[in-house]
Scaffold this active site. Sequence first.
Site, short mmCIF file in Angstrom:
data_model
loop_
_atom_site.label_atom_id
_atom_site.label_comp_id
_atom_site.label_asym_id
_atom_site.label_seq_id
_atom_site.Cartn_x
_atom_site.Cartn_y
_atom_site.Cartn_z
N SER A 119 -6.83 -5.03 27.92
CA SER A 119 -8.29 -4.98 27.82
C SER A 119 -8.76 -3.73 27.11
CB SER A 119 -8.88 -5.00 29.24
OG SER A 119 -10.25 -4.65 29.21
N TYR A 143 -9.89 -1.36 37.36
CA TYR A 143 -9.52 -2.52 36.53
C TYR A 143 -8.83 -2.03 35.25
CZ TYR A 143 -9.98 -6.11 32.98
OH TYR A 143 -9.71 -6.99 31.95
N LYS A 147 -4.78 -2.28 33.96
CA LYS A 147 -4.36 -2.87 32.69
C LYS A 147 -3.50 -1.87 31.89
CE LYS A 147 -5.92 -7.04 32.82
NZ LYS A 147 -4.99 -8.18 32.75
C1 WQD Z 1 -21.73 -6.16 28.07
C2 WQD Z 1 -23.00 -5.43 27.66
C3 WQD Z 1 -23.92 -4.08 29.43
C4 WQD Z 1 -25.03 -7.45 32.02
C5 WQD Z 1 -16.33 -5.94 30.02
C6 WQD Z 1 -15.25 -5.76 31.06
C7 WQD Z 1 -14.15 -6.65 30.79
C8 WQD Z 1 -13.55 -6.39 29.43
C9 WQD Z 1 -14.56 -5.77 28.45
C10 WQD Z 1 -11.75 -7.94 29.26
C11 WQD Z 1 -23.05 -3.99 28.18
C12 WQD Z 1 -24.87 -5.20 29.06
C13 WQD Z 1 -24.53 -6.64 31.01
C14 WQD Z 1 -26.43 -7.60 32.16
C15 WQD Z 1 -26.76 -6.14 30.30
N1 WQD Z 1 -13.03 -7.60 28.91
N2 WQD Z 1 -25.39 -6.00 30.17
N3 WQD Z 1 -27.25 -6.93 31.28
O1 WQD Z 1 -19.34 -3.89 30.39
O2 WQD Z 1 -18.62 -4.44 28.01
O3 WQD Z 1 -17.06 -4.74 29.95
O4 WQD Z 1 -15.81 -6.27 28.75
O5 WQD Z 1 -11.01 -7.27 29.91
O6 WQD Z 1 -14.64 -7.98 30.91
O7 WQD Z 1 -14.76 -4.46 31.02
O8 WQD Z 1 -19.05 -6.28 29.62
O9 WQD Z 1 -20.52 -8.27 29.88
O10 WQD Z 1 -20.53 -6.47 31.68
O11 WQD Z 1 -21.58 -5.99 29.49
O12 WQD Z 1 -27.54 -5.55 29.52
O13 WQD Z 1 -26.96 -8.32 33.06
O14 WQD Z 1 -24.13 -6.08 28.26
O15 WQD Z 1 -24.61 -2.87 29.69
O16 WQD Z 1 -23.72 -3.20 27.20
P1 WQD Z 1 -18.58 -4.75 29.45
P2 WQD Z 1 -20.42 -6.81 30.25
#
Ligand code: WQD
Length: 337
Positions: A119, A143, A147
């Site tokens: 990841s 997490y 990984k």
């Molecule tokens: C994406 C963007 C939030 C929810 C994940 C995990 C993991 C990894 C990488 C595989 C961010 C924003 C989110 C909401 C928002 N993949 N957001 N409103 O945090 O990049 O991390 O991806 O291992 O799955 O680590 O993913 O989907 O939580 O957030 O504005 O209700 O959306 O701040 O910028 P993230 P996410």
Amino acid sequence: MTVLVTGGAGYIGTHVVRLLRAAGRDVVVVDDLSSGRAERVAGTELVRLDVAGPGAVRALGDVVRRRGVSAVVHLAARKRVDESVAQPLRYYRENIEGFAAVLAACTEHGVRSVVFSSSAAVYGDVAGGLVGEDAPTRPVNPYGRSKLVGEWLLRDVAATGSLRGTALRYFNVAGAGWPDLGDPAVTNLVTLVLDAVRHGRAPRVLGTDFPTPDGSGVRDYVHVLDLARAHVAALDGLAGAGTDAGAALVPPFRALNVGTGVGTSVLAVIRGLSAAMGVPVVPELVDRRPGDPAEVVADPRAIEAALGWRAVEPLDATLASAWAAWQHAHGGEGTGA
Ligand code: WQD
């Protein structure tokens, strides 16, 4: 020879299984069905097993021997950042001990190729710009740490010469290659937005004061079908190492980013989903989530050079496929509008 896919009944695993089967490969799935769905791999042998559970090494060895497994794709793991903070020991047991059991079965029974689901979370807080595989790995949650340790396990076992391994560092996965394979978890941005709209709520934008073009967070959204294709490419790359010529070209272990190299903001994702759904979506702008970096975008050059893979699905297709799968899962009553 047969490919064993652990976690093969899960969101990403089912896409890997379906691509391998479509290519005529023999596949066997191991999954504990804690979140995976058996019906999504109908027609493929499914062995229900917790790879982190008691007796897992022997049970996995039995499958490897019985089916003549030559390669393993390891996807079975827990993947929620927030859950990992609340239950770190569960994540270390399931994600690390589970993979250790898989590797033990591989080394005991002569499996020579392992593809590991890693990841972008292994990088932690990145400084912005495209993230290359040489960026520091400083995960900031259990997490991500689970990984990174998984990568170390694979690298160290590969260093013994018993197998070769490729770790694929996923960036933000979304969409569905088939309408029945949508992401069932409502934990990442795309499905959170779809869920909010379905219930007539405003989706939340977590922070609009980031140093990004529109102030909202920027991520690298890769279609799950492209991601699954990367796994097939990684398997083919490792299989090529079986030849004398190939062996010289393929290192025992390598970690490769799987992303598009293009950043998309939260607000742009919401606009894209609004267009796909054909309804206006007005988000609620709220404070940042603790620990969220402003921008996490892959430098995808290494995987293209190593495997000839690059993402081909455009973002609008990714978002449209997520909406189509959501409607399939929710009987067409997708929006609360
Ligand atoms: C994406 C963007 C939030 C929810 C994940 C995990 C993991 C990894 C990488 C595989 C961010 C924003 C989110 C909401 C928002 N993949 N957001 N409103 O945090 O990049 O991390 O991806 O291992 O799955 O680590 O993913 O989907 O939580 O957030 O504005 O209700 O959306 O701040 O910028 P993230 P996410």
